[in-house]
Design an enzyme around this catalytic site. Structure first.
Site, short mmCIF file in Angstrom:
data_model
loop_
_atom_site.label_atom_id
_atom_site.label_comp_id
_atom_site.label_asym_id
_atom_site.label_seq_id
_atom_site.Cartn_x
_atom_site.Cartn_y
_atom_site.Cartn_z
N CYS A 1 1.35 -97.87 175.19
CA CYS A 1 -0.05 -98.24 175.44
C CYS A 1 -0.37 -99.56 174.74
CB CYS A 1 -0.97 -97.14 174.92
SG CYS A 1 -2.71 -97.59 174.91
N CYS B 1 -2.57 -99.12 171.67
CA CYS B 1 -1.84 -98.63 170.49
C CYS B 1 -1.02 -99.76 169.87
CB CYS B 1 -0.93 -97.47 170.87
SG CYS B 1 -1.83 -96.04 171.55
#
Length: 218
Positions: free
Chosen positions: A74, A77
């Protein structure tokens, strides 16, 4: 007139739904983790012959900063990981390690995450660091303004990613003191891309009491 009323009603209902989705009213509230709960978590190294150990090994002597990664692929992230890595020189100066845990190994996702996070990474197969009560954000995240803001900030920072792996279980960041000092900071994501404040992390880290050999025996 009837169709007009139906149309206005539908628009009104959509507006109310959008408004409610952008409040915290329907977000599941995190339950704070106890130190004893975290200490007993089984983690695995990511070597070819993995070693299983209790999580308390990570912070027993010098405390630790630990990121529970929602999904390594992600881009949100990865942006948060880069934020934490910006603290690494100061953490090294203070003698406090920085770690991450992931909940699964998918293809090369962990390896591809490492340019953004240069600390050690461990596997939490039972997803304990994401509890005690796992919280999920599903498709409501797509209409939350905070998520769009977080996404724009990450895109603007040059971060990119993919859709590999499970990404609905929300992650977080912990600052844990040495020995039985306890949890000094517990940040639980409330939505996708909800980053911890790096200054809050540093403030918590400065409270860690490093254990000397003498204090470790006492």
């Amino acid at each position: 007139m009837g169709m007009w009323s139906i149309g206005v009603g539908a628009v009104g209902a959509a507006a109310v739904a959008l408004l409610l989705a952008n409040t915290d009213m329907f977000l599941s509230k995190p339950r704070k983790a106890a130190l004893e709960y975290l200490e007993d978590i089984d983690l695995k190294t990511l070597e070819k012959e993995p070693r299983t150990f209790k999580a308390k090994e990570l912070w027993e002597k010098n405390g630790a900063v630990i990121m529970a990664v929602r999904r390594p692929g992600c881009f949100l992230c990865r942006a948060e990981a880069a934020d934490l890595m910006s603290l690494k020189p100061k953490l090294d100066e203070l003698g406090v390690p920085l770690y991450a845990v992931v909940k699964e190994q998918v293809k090369r996702e962990v390896e591809d995450f490492q340019p953004y996070f240069k600390g050690e990474i461990f596997l939490d197969e039972k997803k304990k660091f994401y509890g005690p009560e796992r919280r999920k954000m599903m498709f409501m995240g797509l209409i939350r303004l905070g998520v769009w803001y977080n996404s724009f900030r990450a895109w603007n920072g040059g971060f990119s990613g993919n859709l590999e792996g499970e990404g609905f279980i929300l992650g977080g960041v912990f600052v844990i003191g040495s020995g039985k000092q306890g949890i000094l900071l517990e940040h639980r994501e409330k939505e996708f891309g909800d980053r911890v404040n790096p200054l809050s992390v540093l403030e918590a880290v400065k409270k860690i009491k490093l254990q000397t050999p003498a204090s470790g025996r006492s």
